[in-house]
Scaffold this motif. Structure first.
Motif, short mmCIF file in Angstrom:
data_model
loop_
_atom_site.label_atom_id
_atom_site.label_comp_id
_atom_site.label_asym_id
_atom_site.label_seq_id
_atom_site.Cartn_x
_atom_site.Cartn_y
_atom_site.Cartn_z
N LEU A 96 171.48 -66.89 31.51
CA LEU A 96 170.66 -65.68 31.37
C LEU A 96 169.82 -65.49 32.63
N TYR A 137 158.71 -58.77 33.38
CA TYR A 137 159.98 -59.50 33.35
C TYR A 137 161.12 -58.52 33.18
N ILE A 145 165.77 -57.89 22.41
CA ILE A 145 166.24 -57.22 23.64
C ILE A 145 166.87 -55.88 23.28
N VAL A 181 166.73 -63.80 34.46
CA VAL A 181 165.46 -63.10 34.22
C VAL A 181 164.70 -63.00 35.53
N TYR A 221 165.34 -58.04 32.78
CA TYR A 221 166.54 -58.75 32.34
C TYR A 221 167.76 -58.09 32.96
#
Ligand SMILES: [Cu+2]
Length: 282
Positions: free
Chosen positions: A146, A159, A254, A148, A161
């Motif tokens: 993942l 943050y 998310i 970030v 994504y």
């Protein structure tokens, strides 16, 4: 009444051995920070504990020798005299050099083996990683971890994504049992991203993509702080609502974030950012 040197040495040795064993037993029970929320935190806690245990007999030896000498070899009342001159002691010198060398070589061995185990580019250590149901599946290599992005700015962190369209959040939320690559950058001055319980701390500089690796192990809250004096509200740059959540909760979260930001136009996602030029009068 003067005791022979042997008596002093024997007393010191016995007291040192007993206190060292007690100290090491206490050291083994300690729960040292940053904790066990990530593999990196576990590694750091383990290293801190190891250092504490190795240094305990040394600490006990030095303090005990000072205290014992201050008591047993103190100047008695009466005329002030110099103590007997000393000319060195071959056995003490050899033992001193040998013991300190062994300690240093053990530390070096641990350091080299740790370095070798992380030399493949990442320091992901877990072997099996369940994949996320949504896009941006999580695996064992840097490519399928993942991603970030941490963006530091005066005076908070946001943050983004990358695998989810670059959506942006005010709190860091991560799925449990996952490998995460954290890209740390800044849009203005020098900051430092410090996720305390996760055992991650790295500089956040404008124009730089600073990479840190993380393997989450346990759900729960964590604290994010800025660890670099970055201006008048630096002290306020703290968030106690970072969280590691279950994979299902992360997918829901998310998804909701994507929905809520569907009509928001965020700045284009980039590996790093530069401060916008300050225009006179703005
Ligand atoms: Cu800061």
């Amino acid at each position: 009444m003067t005791r022979p040197t042997r008596t002093h040495a024997l007393r010191l040795l016995i007291a040192w051995a007993v206190l060292s064993v007690i100290g090491v037993l206490i050291g083994l029970q300690l729960q040292l920070p940053p904790g066990n929320q990530s593999q990196q935190a576990v590694d750091e806690s383990w290293l801190l504990q190891l250092m504490t245990i190795i240094s305990t007999p040394v600490f006990v030896g030095v303090v005990l020798f000072i205290l014992y000498s201050a008591f047993a070899f103190r100047q008695r009342r009466g005329a002030l005299e110099d103590g007997p001159p000393s000319y060195g002691n071959f056995r003490v010198q050899v033992a001193w050099v040998a013991i300190t060398s062994v300690i240093v070589f053990i530390m070096a061995g641990i350091g080299i083996s740790e370095l070798a185990s992380t030399a493949n580019g990442t320091n992901f250590t877990s072997s099996s990683q369940p994949a996320l149901a949504t896009s941006g599946s999580v695996g064992t290599t840097e490519a399928d971890a993942l991603q970030v992005q941490v963006i530091a700015q005066q005076w908070y962190f946001t943050y983004r994504y990358a695998g989810y369209g670059g959506v942006e959040s005010l709190h860091l939320v991560l799925p449990v049992d996952s490998n995460v690559v954290i890209h740390i950058t800044s849009t203005d001055v020098l900051h430092s991203f410090w996720a305390y319980q996760l055992g991650v701390k790295a500089d956040a500089n404008p124009g730089v993509d600073n990479v840190a690796y993380l393997t989450t192990l346990r759900t729960g809250l964590f604290t994010v702080r800025c660890a670099e004096l970055c201006g008048i509200w630096h002290g306020n740059m703290s968030d106690t609502d970072g969280s590691v959540v279950s994979q299902a909760d992360f997918a829901t979260w998310i998804n909701n974030l994507q929905q809520s930001e569907s009509d928001v136009t965020l700045p284009p996602y980039a590996p790093y950012y530069f401060p916008s030029p300050r225009v006179k009068g703005s």
